[in-house]
Design a protein around this motif. Structure first.
Motif, PDB file in Angstrom:
ATOM      1  N   ALA A  27       0.793  -1.229  -0.024  1.00 16.00           N
ATOM      2  CA  ALA A  27      -0.110  -0.021   0.088  1.00 16.00           C
ATOM      3  C   ALA A  27       0.939   1.126  -0.056  1.00 16.00           C
ATOM      4  N   GLU A  28       0.370   2.255  -0.532  1.00 11.12           N
ATOM      5  CA  GLU A  28       1.336   3.655  -0.579  1.00 11.12           C
ATOM      6  C   GLU A  28       1.005   4.409   0.548  1.00 11.12           C
ATOM      7  N   ASN A  30      -0.500   7.157   3.085  1.00  8.19           N
ATOM      8  CA  ASN A  30      -1.803   7.725   3.237  1.00  8.19           C
ATOM      9  C   ASN A  30      -2.895   6.823   2.710  1.00  8.19           C
ATOM     10  N   ASP A  31      -2.668   5.805   2.155  1.00 13.27           N
ATOM     11  CA  ASP A  31      -3.710   4.836   1.735  1.00 13.27           C
ATOM     12  C   ASP A  31      -4.359   4.280   3.281  1.00 13.27           C
ATOM     13  N   VAL A  32      -5.665   3.877   2.681  1.00 14.43           N
ATOM     14  CA  VAL A  32      -6.349   3.363   3.994  1.00 14.43           C
ATOM     15  C   VAL A  32      -6.316   1.748   3.813  1.00 14.43           C
ATOM     16  N   VAL A  33      -5.934   0.860   4.673  1.00 12.34           N
ATOM     17  CA  VAL A  33      -6.068  -0.489   4.477  1.00 12.34           C
ATOM     18  C   VAL A  33      -7.096  -0.865   5.643  1.00 12.34           C
ATOM     19  N   GLN A  60      -9.839  -0.434  10.403  1.00 13.68           N
ATOM     20  CA  GLN A  60      -8.996   0.274   9.388  1.00 13.68           C
ATOM     21  C   GLN A  60      -7.898   1.340   9.670  1.00 13.68           C
ATOM     22  N   ARG A  62      -4.470   3.911   8.421  1.00 12.69           N
ATOM     23  CA  ARG A  62      -3.800   4.436   7.414  1.00 12.69           C
ATOM     24  C   ARG A  62      -2.364   4.478   7.568  1.00 12.69           C
ATOM     25  N   THR A  94       5.960  -1.349   7.709  1.00 17.10           N
ATOM     26  CA  THR A  94       5.013  -0.662   7.204  1.00 17.10           C
ATOM     27  C   THR A  94       4.634   0.127   8.701  1.00 17.10           C
TER      28      THR A  94
END
Length: 103
Positions: A27-28, A30-33, A60, A62, A94
């Motif tokens: 994931a990049e 500022n993406d929400v996973v 959720q 970030r 991460t």
């Protein structure tokens, strides 16, 4: 309110607002996973334990950044055989911030 999630073969106890380092995610920043593998959720002294996961529960988070951990040295040797191997390793991680726990 807290939840126990599973990611990267490890389990974490998380609350909203927590910042933690997990195994590297695709994931990049500022993406929400979303983590769907929620093992347990506690809300107002009510503990729900899944078998193996709590149905309908999600967490959720970030993505803040990616990075590498501290270097560890892997040293293998066999006595009296002149066999020595020295290798360094830095684990990728991460850093995430927990935003919501949805039940």
């Amino acid at each position: 309110m807290y939840a126990i999630i599973q990611t990267g073969g490890k389990q974490y106890r998380v609350q909203e607002g927590d910042v933690l380092e997990v195994e590297k995610l695709n994931a990049e920043p500022n993406d929400v996973v979303e983590f769907n593998e929620v093992l347990a959720v506690s809300k107002d002294d009510n503990l729900q334990i899944g078998s193996p996961y709590v149905e309908g529960a999600k967490v959720q988070a970030r993505v803040l950044e990616h990075g590498k951990g501290k270097k560890i040295i892997v040293f293998k040797y066999k006595p009296k055989k002149n066999y020595r191997r020295k290798k360094g390793h830095r684990q990728l991680f991460t850093r995430i911030e927990i935003q919501k726990i949805l039940v």
